[in-house]
Design a protein around this motif. Sequence first.
Motif, PDB file in Angstrom:
ATOM      1  N   LEU A  23      -4.506   2.323   7.527  1.00 12.07           N
ATOM      2  CA  LEU A  23      -4.596   2.867   6.176  1.00 12.07           C
ATOM      3  C   LEU A  23      -4.399   1.760   5.148  1.00 12.07           C
ATOM      4  O   LEU A  23      -5.178   1.608   4.199  1.00 12.07           O
ATOM      5  N   ALA A  24      -3.376   0.966   5.363  1.00 14.22           N
ATOM      6  CA  ALA A  24      -3.091  -0.134   4.444  1.00 14.22           C
ATOM      7  C   ALA A  24      -4.229  -1.146   4.441  1.00 14.22           C
ATOM      8  O   ALA A  24      -4.607  -1.668   3.396  1.00 14.22           O
TER       9      ALA A  24
ATOM     10  N   GLY B 211      -6.400   2.664  -2.899  1.00 10.90           N
ATOM     11  CA  GLY B 211      -7.135   1.447  -2.556  1.00 10.90           C
ATOM     12  C   GLY B 211      -8.161   1.035  -3.595  1.00 10.90           C
ATOM     13  O   GLY B 211      -9.263   0.642  -3.264  1.00 10.90           O
TER      14      GLY B 211
ATOM     15  N   GLN C  23       0.862  -1.186   0.000  1.00  7.23           N
ATOM     16  CA  GLN C  23       0.000   0.000   0.000  1.00  7.23           C
ATOM     17  C   GLN C  23       0.890   1.224   0.000  1.00  7.23           C
ATOM     18  O   GLN C  23       1.749   1.376   0.877  1.00  7.23           O
TER      19      GLN C  23
ATOM     20  N   ASN D  93      -3.215   1.990  -6.495  1.00  6.55           N
ATOM     21  CA  ASN D  93      -2.771   1.378  -5.256  1.00  6.55           C
ATOM     22  C   ASN D  93      -2.881   2.341  -4.080  1.00  6.55           C
ATOM     23  O   ASN D  93      -3.368   1.985  -3.013  1.00  6.55           O
TER      24      ASN D  93
ATOM     25  N   LEU E 266     -10.343   7.046   2.593  1.00  5.23           N
ATOM     26  CA  LEU E 266     -10.521   5.629   2.252  1.00  5.23           C
ATOM     27  C   LEU E 266     -11.742   5.075   2.968  1.00  5.23           C
ATOM     28  O   LEU E 266     -12.487   4.267   2.423  1.00  5.23           O
TER      29      LEU E 266
ATOM     30  N   GLN F 125     -14.845  10.066  10.694  1.00  5.34           N
ATOM     31  CA  GLN F 125     -14.085   8.824  10.620  1.00  5.34           C
ATOM     32  C   GLN F 125     -13.321   8.649  11.915  1.00  5.34           C
ATOM     33  O   GLN F 125     -12.573   9.536  12.327  1.00  5.34           O
TER      34      GLN F 125
ATOM     35  N   LEU G 116      -7.412  -0.597   5.113  1.00  7.79           N
ATOM     36  CA  LEU G 116      -8.565  -0.041   4.400  1.00  7.79           C
ATOM     37  C   LEU G 116      -8.335  -0.113   2.905  1.00  7.79           C
ATOM     38  O   LEU G 116      -9.258  -0.366   2.136  1.00  7.79           O
ATOM     39  N   GLY G 117      -7.086   0.114   2.510  1.00 13.41           N
ATOM     40  CA  GLY G 117      -6.800   0.103   1.089  1.00 13.41           C
ATOM     41  C   GLY G 117      -6.783  -1.295   0.487  1.00 13.41           C
ATOM     42  O   GLY G 117      -7.224  -1.488  -0.638  1.00 13.41           O
ATOM     43  N   GLN G 118      -6.286  -2.261   1.233  1.00 20.74           N
ATOM     44  CA  GLN G 118      -5.977  -3.544   0.611  1.00 20.74           C
ATOM     45  C   GLN G 118      -6.788  -4.748   1.067  1.00 20.74           C
ATOM     46  O   GLN G 118      -6.773  -5.778   0.417  1.00 20.74           O
TER      47      GLN G 118
END
Lengths: 245, 245
Positions: free
Chosen positions: B156-157, A204, A84, A201, A159, B84, B159-161
């Motif tokens: 964050l990662a 997301g 990410q 990427n 996100l 959020q 949520l993105g992935q």
Amino acid sequence: MIHTVGRRKVDVPISCRDCARGSGTVYRGIHRSSPDQLTACRTQVRAIPSTRMLYRQGEIPQAIFSVHKGWLCRVRQISDRKKQILSFIIPGDTITFSSIFMPGQPLSYGVQSITDVVLCSFERDKFRQLLHQERQFTEPYHQDLAEYLESITCRLADLGQRSAKARIARLFLELHLRHAKRNLVADGGFDFPVSQALLANSLGMTKAYINRSISDLRQQGLVILEAGRLTIPDLARLQAYAERK
Amino acid sequence: MIHTVGRRKVDVPISCRDCARGSGTVYRGIHRSSPDQLTACRTQVRAIPSTRMLYRQGEIPQAIFSVHKGWLCRVRQISDRKKQILSFIIPGDTITFSSIFMPGQPLSYGVQSITDVVLCSFERDKFRQLLHQERQFTEPYHQDLAEYLESITCRLADLGQRSAKARIARLFLELHLRHAKRNLVADGGFDFPVSQALLANSLGMTKAYINRSISDLRQQGLVILEAGRLTIPDLARLQAYAERK
DNA sequence: CGCGCTTTTGAAAAGGCTCAAAATTGGTGG
DNA sequence: CCACCAATTTTGAGCCTTTTCAAAAGCGCG
């Protein structure tokens, strides 16, 4: 002072005093008041080709790198084949500036060059000492750190709460703002060397869908993205769009 | 030292010396070596009911609050009706610890109590001075700051992935780990007073869907969540699940 | 001119959302 | 101890955004 990146020649001012980046960096206080002290703790100017991993997640950076030219990104590795992008690094940014405050802490992200890049490296401890010498030197650093937290936090919220197109819009707006602050906006636009794959990427989403979404934003005249340049014809309009959709 | 929260009595040790939280806080160095200096800069112990906004986004915190009891969260306001949750704050955490380093910087998030809460407040500048007095005092602070960055970055990662269920799993695992570090795990589980609505918000999904997802994790025996307690029967299994799905 | 990389496009499927409404739960007062 | 209210959890059905998986088309560079 001439360096080569691939086959291309790049020149950097001999002294930090004349560097166009100075006023937009984390060391802008030092740059204004005593640029020569700054130059004194600069150890080298390095050219690095694109797609190189500069730091791996978990490493402990020994030097402080400031970006003179080119883009990089901070990346978090999720697994062998998943990662990410956390943030984009543009000219004027300091690559691992969290380690100015917390030297010795391992990086919670890796750093990768997106384009060919020119970096100025500073001797870590000398640099830190210099930065802490005067209140007006430290202040900008705190501001930038706060701004970085803000940006990460913002991305997280985006996100979590926003649609694909709104996320794109907001990232573009953020990057425009950051370029503007550094005097890197010309004719309303700025260099934008990020492939749709990287963009996808970082937000997301998938390549295919970001492509469709960008096409849509284009057709609505909200953004102009071509030939590696991004122009936002009407900031307020894009902002409004990001809020609604 | 007795305080009331609603109708419930709460007692807090008179001296920081005897406080069970001490060893898991950001000031654990001070707590170990000179707990009385710590008590000396503690200005009050406050009880705060649930659902209260302690800080609004953009405020500049004057005191340092450490959580003795209860949960809170850091929240980013997106618009009138959108927000959020960025992170959960549990006993032992320092509420606005970014302001220890950057006093004077406005908060990039608001802070809200989830449950009734008991807070210990410290005089900001005295506390900072104390923390910077010895290297072994500052070190834990840097560690925690790094850990916080790590956690935000991780979210964050995720949520993105990651998929909805994997996100839930990972949040649960993180919270388990944090509770374990603070000796707040008993019988394999810990207090978990977070409604599904809040959980949904923090993970960027809807109430309805998080409910279905949690039911699913339950049926697979991956988590036990009932009566405000969360138990993870097999950490490794849940971890493995989060990686695949 | 040809190769590799990036962008664009298509069609079908799935994951997650919306909007209700029903069922539970916990806390409160009588 | 019971009854009630508010808040939370659970469930349903239909829909829409985004994904998946290709494959085609463009582009930059040697």
